[in-house]
Design an enzyme around this catalytic site. Sequence first.
Site, mmCIF file in Angstrom:
data_model
loop_
_atom_site.group_PDB
_atom_site.id
_atom_site.type_symbol
_atom_site.label_atom_id
_atom_site.label_comp_id
_atom_site.label_asym_id
_atom_site.label_seq_id
_atom_site.Cartn_x
_atom_site.Cartn_y
_atom_site.Cartn_z
ATOM 1 N N TYR A 1 -19.258 -42.816 60.215
ATOM 2 C CA TYR A 1 -18.813 -41.764 59.301
ATOM 3 C C TYR A 1 -19.765 -40.566 59.345
ATOM 4 O O TYR A 1 -19.340 -39.412 59.501
ATOM 5 C CB TYR A 1 -18.738 -42.351 57.883
ATOM 6 C CG TYR A 1 -18.558 -41.346 56.784
ATOM 7 C CD1 TYR A 1 -17.491 -40.448 56.787
ATOM 8 C CD2 TYR A 1 -19.451 -41.296 55.706
ATOM 9 C CE1 TYR A 1 -17.328 -39.529 55.761
ATOM 10 C CE2 TYR A 1 -19.290 -40.390 54.675
ATOM 11 C CZ TYR A 1 -18.235 -39.499 54.713
ATOM 12 O OH TYR A 1 -18.068 -38.588 53.693
HETATM 13 P P1 NAP Z 1 -10.199 -39.682 48.459
HETATM 14 O O1 NAP Z 1 -10.193 -39.694 46.972
HETATM 15 O O2 NAP Z 1 -10.097 -40.957 49.199
HETATM 16 O O3 NAP Z 1 -9.069 -38.675 48.975
HETATM 17 C C1 NAP Z 1 -8.840 -38.564 50.341
HETATM 18 C C2 NAP Z 1 -7.770 -37.535 50.580
HETATM 19 O O4 NAP Z 1 -7.550 -37.449 51.994
HETATM 20 C C3 NAP Z 1 -6.447 -37.909 49.945
HETATM 21 O O5 NAP Z 1 -5.802 -36.731 49.506
HETATM 22 C C4 NAP Z 1 -5.688 -38.539 51.086
HETATM 23 O O6 NAP Z 1 -4.286 -38.384 51.002
HETATM 24 C C5 NAP Z 1 -6.185 -37.713 52.261
HETATM 25 N N1 NAP Z 1 -6.046 -38.458 53.504
HETATM 26 C C6 NAP Z 1 -6.658 -39.610 53.869
HETATM 27 N N2 NAP Z 1 -6.238 -40.007 55.078
HETATM 28 C C7 NAP Z 1 -5.319 -39.090 55.486
HETATM 29 C C8 NAP Z 1 -4.526 -38.927 56.629
HETATM 30 N N3 NAP Z 1 -4.545 -39.815 57.638
HETATM 31 N N4 NAP Z 1 -3.690 -37.869 56.711
HETATM 32 C C9 NAP Z 1 -3.646 -36.948 55.720
HETATM 33 N N5 NAP Z 1 -4.385 -37.032 54.606
HETATM 34 C C10 NAP Z 1 -5.198 -38.087 54.484
HETATM 35 O O7 NAP Z 1 -11.512 -38.971 49.045
HETATM 36 P P2 NAP Z 1 -12.698 -38.114 48.385
HETATM 37 O O8 NAP Z 1 -13.729 -39.059 47.922
HETATM 38 O O9 NAP Z 1 -12.154 -37.083 47.469
HETATM 39 O O10 NAP Z 1 -13.276 -37.422 49.701
HETATM 40 C C11 NAP Z 1 -12.800 -36.174 50.146
HETATM 41 C C12 NAP Z 1 -13.713 -35.655 51.237
HETATM 42 O O11 NAP Z 1 -15.060 -35.563 50.741
HETATM 43 C C13 NAP Z 1 -13.771 -36.549 52.485
HETATM 44 O O12 NAP Z 1 -13.819 -35.758 53.636
HETATM 45 C C14 NAP Z 1 -15.077 -37.301 52.306
HETATM 46 O O13 NAP Z 1 -15.634 -37.696 53.524
HETATM 47 C C15 NAP Z 1 -15.927 -36.249 51.608
HETATM 48 N N6 NAP Z 1 -17.022 -36.813 50.810
HETATM 49 C C16 NAP Z 1 -16.762 -37.642 49.754
HETATM 50 C C17 NAP Z 1 -17.838 -38.156 49.024
HETATM 51 C C18 NAP Z 1 -17.630 -39.064 47.846
HETATM 52 O O14 NAP Z 1 -18.632 -39.676 47.395
HETATM 53 N N7 NAP Z 1 -16.430 -39.193 47.303
HETATM 54 C C19 NAP Z 1 -19.153 -37.827 49.381
HETATM 55 C C20 NAP Z 1 -19.361 -36.996 50.470
HETATM 56 C C21 NAP Z 1 -18.292 -36.483 51.176
HETATM 57 P P3 NAP Z 1 -3.331 -39.476 50.221
HETATM 58 O O15 NAP Z 1 -3.453 -39.169 48.755
HETATM 59 O O16 NAP Z 1 -1.999 -39.215 50.713
HETATM 60 O O17 NAP Z 1 -3.875 -40.827 50.550
#
Ligand code: NAP
Length: 248
Positions: free
Chosen positions: A156
Amino acid sequence: MASALSEVSALVTGGTSGIGRAAAVELARLGARVAVSGRDQQRGKDVVAEIGTAGGSAEFIAADLRDAASARTLAGRAVEQLGRVDVLVNNAGVFPYGPTEQMTEADFDAVFGLNVKVPYFLVAELAPKMAERGGGAIINITTMVAELGTVDEGLYGASKAALALLTKSWAAEYGPRGVRVNAVSPGPTRTRGTAAWGEALDQLAAQGPAGRPGTPEEIAEAIAFLAGDRASFIHGAVLPVDGGRTAV
Ligand code: NAP
């Protein structure tokens, strides 16, 4: 007074959940017309309804993103529905966790497909159009893990390290034609995607000065700032919004 992002059309990938959803809501609150992209129809409907109820403008574009073709299709649909895309938030991402020897080739391809290839081809489609119009903003969502040697998150972290480097390359490539490209690098943030981590998220967050996980809204503030004119002199920056974790 006009809102900060009135007349702006924005595409947010992964806008149906967590950080992307909060970013879509905040961009719309500031006046942007937002295309929210994701796979899940119901979550898409919900965020569009939330934005509408608050007086904003949003539409859902369903997209299962994995490769260049799916990215190009989404870019085309966003331009069709919004007229143009001035702000692109490359947020959709996957973050599997586990020992290197347990990651399959399919895991590897899924992570690099969504986290690197999709942003790459969305930028390839949309940045030249922004440059032709003389302006635009792209915000890539990376992670603090891209800067740390962490156990079980190498795959990742490597994908997001690639996106961080692309942020600087695209700033060099498109910046002279008016397109600002920056990244927001979140620390541990409570979302649907990290819900299963439970206390492990708190433990990870406890290692930073803030001592707690962030909220999606706190990350969205930084995304919205980089999208607007108040960030007019910021190009190629990777802004940590991680409670200080990478500072110590
Ligand atoms: P999340 O709640 O899991 O949401 C992920 C989003 O991406 C959802 O809208 C999902 O759509 C979409 N998605 C996943 N797979 C997909 C695919 N194959 N095609 C199209 N859309 C897809 O994630 P999050 O925690 O908000 O994270 C968002 C971003 O921030 C990511 O890039 C992650 O790496 C980054 N990030 C997160 C954290 C953390 O601690 N949360 C920390 C650092 C960075 P659906 O609703 O349709 O599933």
